[in-house]
Design a protein around this motif. Sequence first.
Motif, PDB file in Angstrom:
ATOM      1  N   GLU A 193     -14.948  20.457  80.212  1.00  0.00           N
ATOM      2  CA  GLU A 193     -13.540  20.310  80.567  1.00  0.00           C
ATOM      3  C   GLU A 193     -13.385  19.591  81.900  1.00  0.00           C
ATOM      4  N   VAL A 197     -11.554  15.885  82.474  1.00  0.00           N
ATOM      5  CA  VAL A 197     -10.493  15.657  83.463  1.00  0.00           C
ATOM      6  C   VAL A 197     -10.880  14.516  84.397  1.00  0.00           C
ATOM      7  N   TYR A 259      -4.684  18.471  82.287  1.00  0.00           N
ATOM      8  CA  TYR A 259      -4.921  17.117  81.774  1.00  0.00           C
ATOM      9  C   TYR A 259      -3.722  16.212  82.064  1.00  0.00           C
TER      10      TYR A 259
END
Length: 299
Positions: A193, A197, A259
Amino acid sequence: MRARLRAQISLERLHYDQSKGALSLTITTLRWAIVISVVMWVVMGLISLRFDLSGNFSDILFSQLIVAGIILAAIANMYVSNMDGFGGRRGYGASIWMPTISGIGTCVGLLLLLWYIWTDFTTGPNELLKATYSFLGVGLCGTFAGFVTLASVARVFRALQWTTYALTAVVAVETLDALWSVERLSLETAGREFTIVGIVAALTFTVYAVIALIAKDARSVKARNTNLYIYLGFGLVGYGAALVYLWGALDAGPVRFVYGAAVVMTILAVAIALLHHYGRNPASYRPPDYDDRADPTAP
């Protein structure tokens, strides 16, 4: 006063001549970064002659990248502090302690990640893994905000900076929420994750930096004002595209918010950099509501 004295002593240990400005600090630190990287590869090469590291090559590569990240984090935050970020020009003490906190947070997070790579810690306390990514997330947000504070823009545009600061703070909080709201955090999932990003921010920065580089060469006030509106249009298009994609790809929650916020923060940061560039040429730039017909010196 004591904090500034300690910072000056630390810089002197790096053989940094403050009279030469921030460039001297950057070059000196990069020189040490290159030396450390070369030494690391030499040492790893010698170890590989004695032990079979073929099964750990990926660990070696990631370790090298993490060490490089630690060095870059130190460079970035020292640069922000040296350039009087976080209001240093106005005498705010935050110009010392904010970059220090951001740099330490990022470096601690990366050091813990380095430790995770070389140890089997899947059965250890999950709170430490959450703390690792918490340090990293908050530290990176602080570093990003530090660079935004370096820009000097006209008063009419300062709301963009404050919006970016507020959004960065919210992203830091939402990152903590995403990390600590799960019952058990996975090292691989969290790493993926964070990587995504970073990739999203890098791609967004690349696209809008190209637009800004084209827009910065405008010679007249009218052309520059037009470029600002064009950039705003591209920014809204990019933001809309991100919204449409995220609505269909992820469920509502802190991860989806981070995001989307990463896209907005990057677009705003590039816009602020463009405004900073325009502001450095006051004879050829005025705010959009300025009537250049009243100024005989205007182009």
